[in-house]
Design a protein around this motif. Sequence first.
Motif, PDB file in Angstrom:
ATOM      1  N   UNK A 191      41.772  39.527  27.034  1.00 27.59           N
ATOM      2  CA  UNK A 191      43.027  39.341  27.762  1.00 27.59           C
ATOM      3  C   UNK A 191      42.744  39.141  29.246  1.00 27.59           C
ATOM      4  N   UNK A 192      43.348  38.115  29.822  1.00 25.14           N
ATOM      5  CA  UNK A 192      43.143  37.837  31.241  1.00 25.14           C
ATOM      6  C   UNK A 192      43.750  38.931  32.101  1.00 25.14           C
ATOM      7  N   UNK A 193      42.960  39.393  33.081  1.00 26.49           N
ATOM      8  CA  UNK A 193      43.435  40.402  34.028  1.00 26.49           C
ATOM      9  C   UNK A 193      43.920  39.684  35.280  1.00 26.49           C
ATOM     10  N   UNK A 194      45.152  39.923  35.662  1.00 27.79           N
ATOM     11  CA  UNK A 194      45.725  39.272  36.841  1.00 27.79           C
ATOM     12  C   UNK A 194      44.901  39.613  38.075  1.00 27.79           C
ATOM     13  N   UNK A 195      44.591  38.591  38.887  1.00 32.25           N
ATOM     14  CA  UNK A 195      43.752  38.837  40.071  1.00 32.25           C
ATOM     15  C   UNK A 195      44.431  39.733  41.101  1.00 32.25           C
ATOM     16  N   UNK A 196      45.751  39.808  41.082  1.00 27.62           N
ATOM     17  CA  UNK A 196      46.448  40.719  41.982  1.00 27.62           C
ATOM     18  C   UNK A 196      46.120  42.178  41.671  1.00 27.62           C
ATOM     19  N   UNK A 197      45.710  42.441  40.445  1.00 29.48           N
ATOM     20  CA  UNK A 197      45.335  43.792  40.046  1.00 29.48           C
ATOM     21  C   UNK A 197      43.894  44.109  40.421  1.00 29.48           C
ATOM     22  N   UNK A 198      42.965  43.237  40.068  1.00 27.40           N
ATOM     23  CA  UNK A 198      41.549  43.590  40.224  1.00 27.40           C
ATOM     24  C   UNK A 198      40.954  43.287  41.600  1.00 27.40           C
ATOM     25  N   UNK A 199      41.495  42.316  42.341  1.00 28.03           N
ATOM     26  CA  UNK A 199      40.903  41.960  43.636  1.00 28.03           C
ATOM     27  C   UNK A 199      40.816  43.151  44.602  1.00 28.03           C
ATOM     28  N   UNK A 200      41.910  43.881  44.864  1.00 28.58           N
ATOM     29  CA  UNK A 200      41.782  44.994  45.818  1.00 28.58           C
ATOM     30  C   UNK A 200      40.900  46.124  45.295  1.00 28.58           C
ATOM     31  N   UNK A 201      40.882  46.326  43.994  1.00 26.29           N
ATOM     32  CA  UNK A 201      40.062  47.392  43.410  1.00 26.29           C
ATOM     33  C   UNK A 201      38.579  47.057  43.539  1.00 26.29           C
TER      34      UNK A 201
END
Length: 211
Positions: A191-201
Amino acid sequence: SNKIVMIIMSSEITMKKKEDKERKALEARRQLFHAITGILIVLLLYLEIMPIWLFFIIMITGIMIYNAWEKEANPIFAWFFNHFERKNEREGTGALWYAIGCFITALIFEKNTALAAILILALGDSVSHWVGRFYGKISHPLNKKKNVEGTIAGIIAAFAAAVFFVSNLPAFIASVVVMNLEVFDVKMFGTRIDDNLWIPIVAGIVITLLV
């Protein structure tokens, strides 16, 4: 008949130009909103106007509003998402993951690290998308669908923002890592993870390792 063909072709060209202009305007609004939202979150957290618990309440409220919009409860939400979300995206998805990503980042990282990471998302991701989508010419070696110009512009914007809260080296390395990873569709269990979720993490993890 030639005149008719020319008229039809001219009409199609005009329509295409109009569609391109509307698409560019939508993306400009979307990325501007993306950037301003992140900057506002950072200012509120930095000035301690908005503690983590309040941010959590706002996020939950946003999710409730999002769920209400799924049921077409309010035309105001329809206007908002029509003006700030791409047509091929599920309404509100980007905004929802943006809020969750910023919340997790603010929760688990040291304050300055979290603020720098959120700015990398807010400025780097926005500039990268804008420049790559409309001005990119050179294909990225890691993903032919992305452009080098967008990645470089994103790195510069992300670095310029992050150095307000962390030193040069972690700000630069985090920007380079994240903006290059951004060219991929990051997936988990297919499942694709939205970049808005993983970028800051991811940005927060890189900064933490280097500080």
